[in-house]
Write a protein that holds these residues in place. Structure first.
Motif, PDB file in Angstrom:
ATOM      1  N   PHE A  35       0.821  -1.207   0.000  1.00 54.81           N
ATOM      2  CA  PHE A  35       0.000   0.000   0.000  1.00 54.81           C
ATOM      3  C   PHE A  35       0.862   1.268   0.000  1.00 54.81           C
ATOM      4  CE2 PHE A  35      -2.707   3.121   2.333  1.00 54.81           C
ATOM      5  CZ  PHE A  35      -3.734   3.206   1.405  1.00 54.81           C
ATOM      6  N   VAL A  36       1.811   1.333   0.911  1.00 47.98           N
ATOM      7  CA  VAL A  36       2.670   2.518   1.036  1.00 47.98           C
ATOM      8  C   VAL A  36       3.543   2.689  -0.201  1.00 47.98           C
ATOM      9  CG1 VAL A  36       4.602   3.515   2.345  1.00 47.98           C
ATOM     10  CG2 VAL A  36       2.638   2.560   3.550  1.00 47.98           C
ATOM     11  N   ILE A  37       4.128   1.602  -0.664  1.00 48.13           N
ATOM     12  CA  ILE A  37       5.023   1.703  -1.819  1.00 48.13           C
ATOM     13  C   ILE A  37       4.249   2.129  -3.067  1.00 48.13           C
ATOM     14  CG2 ILE A  37       5.035  -0.641  -2.771  1.00 48.13           C
ATOM     15  CD1 ILE A  37       8.162  -0.381  -2.653  1.00 48.13           C
ATOM     16  N   GLN A  38       3.014   1.676  -3.187  1.00 44.37           N
ATOM     17  CA  GLN A  38       2.192   2.048  -4.324  1.00 44.37           C
ATOM     18  C   GLN A  38       1.824   3.527  -4.266  1.00 44.37           C
ATOM     19  OE1 GLN A  38       2.130   0.533  -6.852  1.00 44.37           O
ATOM     20  NE2 GLN A  38       0.256   0.758  -7.989  1.00 44.37           N
ATOM     21  N   ILE A  39       1.509   4.024  -3.093  1.00 38.77           N
ATOM     22  CA  ILE A  39       1.198   5.453  -2.936  1.00 38.77           C
ATOM     23  C   ILE A  39       2.412   6.296  -3.324  1.00 38.77           C
ATOM     24  CG2 ILE A  39       0.732   7.278  -1.246  1.00 38.77           C
ATOM     25  CD1 ILE A  39      -1.097   5.276   0.193  1.00 38.77           C
ATOM     26  N   ILE A  40       3.581   5.910  -2.854  1.00 39.35           N
ATOM     27  CA  ILE A  40       4.803   6.657  -3.170  1.00 39.35           C
ATOM     28  C   ILE A  40       5.086   6.597  -4.668  1.00 39.35           C
ATOM     29  CG2 ILE A  40       7.309   6.747  -2.835  1.00 39.35           C
ATOM     30  CD1 ILE A  40       6.769   5.694   0.043  1.00 39.35           C
ATOM     31  N   GLY A  53      -3.953   1.634  -3.390  1.00 40.52           N
ATOM     32  CA  GLY A  53      -2.762   2.469  -3.244  1.00 40.52           C
ATOM     33  C   GLY A  53      -2.498   3.293  -4.498  1.00 40.52           C
ATOM     34  N   TYR A  54      -2.766   2.700  -5.654  1.00 39.59           N
ATOM     35  CA  TYR A  54      -2.602   3.404  -6.923  1.00 39.59           C
ATOM     36  C   TYR A  54      -3.530   4.622  -6.982  1.00 39.59           C
ATOM     37  CZ  TYR A  54      -1.611   3.908 -11.918  1.00 39.59           C
ATOM     38  OH  TYR A  54      -1.199   4.381 -13.130  1.00 39.59           O
ATOM     39  N   ALA A  55      -4.799   4.396  -6.678  1.00 39.49           N
ATOM     40  CA  ALA A  55      -5.789   5.483  -6.711  1.00 39.49           C
ATOM     41  C   ALA A  55      -5.422   6.587  -5.719  1.00 39.49           C
ATOM     42  CB  ALA A  55      -7.176   4.932  -6.405  1.00 39.49           C
ATOM     43  N   LEU A  56      -5.042   6.204  -4.523  1.00 39.01           N
ATOM     44  CA  LEU A  56      -4.662   7.188  -3.512  1.00 39.01           C
ATOM     45  C   LEU A  56      -3.389   7.929  -3.921  1.00 39.01           C
ATOM     46  CD1 LEU A  56      -5.660   8.303  -0.871  1.00 39.01           C
ATOM     47  CD2 LEU A  56      -4.354   6.559   0.329  1.00 39.01           C
ATOM     48  N   GLY A  57      -2.480   7.240  -4.580  1.00 40.35           N
ATOM     49  CA  GLY A  57      -1.250   7.869  -5.066  1.00 40.35           C
ATOM     50  C   GLY A  57      -1.530   8.969  -6.073  1.00 40.35           C
ATOM     51  N   ILE A  58      -2.504   8.757  -6.937  1.00 38.02           N
ATOM     52  CA  ILE A  58      -2.885   9.793  -7.914  1.00 38.02           C
ATOM     53  C   ILE A  58      -3.401  11.028  -7.180  1.00 38.02           C
ATOM     54  CG2 ILE A  58      -4.576  10.416  -9.702  1.00 38.02           C
ATOM     55  CD1 ILE A  58      -4.227   7.557 -10.780  1.00 38.02           C
TER      56      ILE A  58
END
Length: 171
Positions: A9-14, A68-73
């Motif tokens: 989750f964290v790595i995807q957000i970053i 995580g992808y969506a939150l990263g955007i």
């Protein structure tokens, strides 16, 4: 498994935040900063994808990866809004031909080019104002404080040549 899901989750957000920033910086002509960010971005991407592929049999890992992808955007776009790189050109059309709006904006430090235009119901004052994007909301509010009925359009210029702004922009 909870630690692994949290890591994914964290790595995807970053990763996606970096990806979003890189794309925006590339579009704004900041190619060297974008290239630097892409180095970090691809490293994080490989780590995150490797982790998801290891746990592909776990539906939760794929779901966390997607969330995580969506939150990263969203986070990447939020960061870019806070940085507010670049400039905006604001076109203002006012019914107040002699209202002094151009001079009032100049007094606030904005560069204003103004001319008379002809509208359906008579003459209009047309103005173009170049401002730093981080000052966009303040400029917009200043315009509406002076003329609440003004028609306002904002665009992002890509290139500059001439005028007093080009010296300030190059610094």
């Amino acid at each position: 498994m909870l630690k692994i899901l949290l890591f994914i989750f964290v790595i995807q957000i970053i990763y996606v935040s970096a990806y979003t920033l890189r794309m925006i910086l590339t579009l704004k002509g900041q190619k060297y900063v974008a290239a630097l960010i892409s180095t970090v971005e691809v490293t994080i991407y490989v780590l995150g994808l490797n982790m998801v592929l290891k746990y592909l049999d776990q539906v939760a890992s794929l779901a966390v990866y997607a969330i995580g992808y969506a939150l990263g955007i969203l986070i990447g776009a939020w960061i870019e809004e806070k940085i507010a790189l670049g400039y905006v050109t604001v076109k203002v059309i006012s019914n107040e031909v002699n209202g002094g709006i151009a001079n009032a904006l100049r007094d606030k430090g904005y560069g204003v080019t103004a001319w008379l235009g002809s509208g359906r119901d008579g003459d209009r004052l047309v103005m173009e104002i170049l401002a730093k994007r981080k000052n966009q909301n303040k400029l917009y509010q200043s315009i509406l404080d002076i003329d609440p009925k003004a028609f306002v359009i904002t665009v992002e210029p890509k290139q500059f040549h001439g005028g007093f702004w080009t010296k300030a922009i190059r610094k």
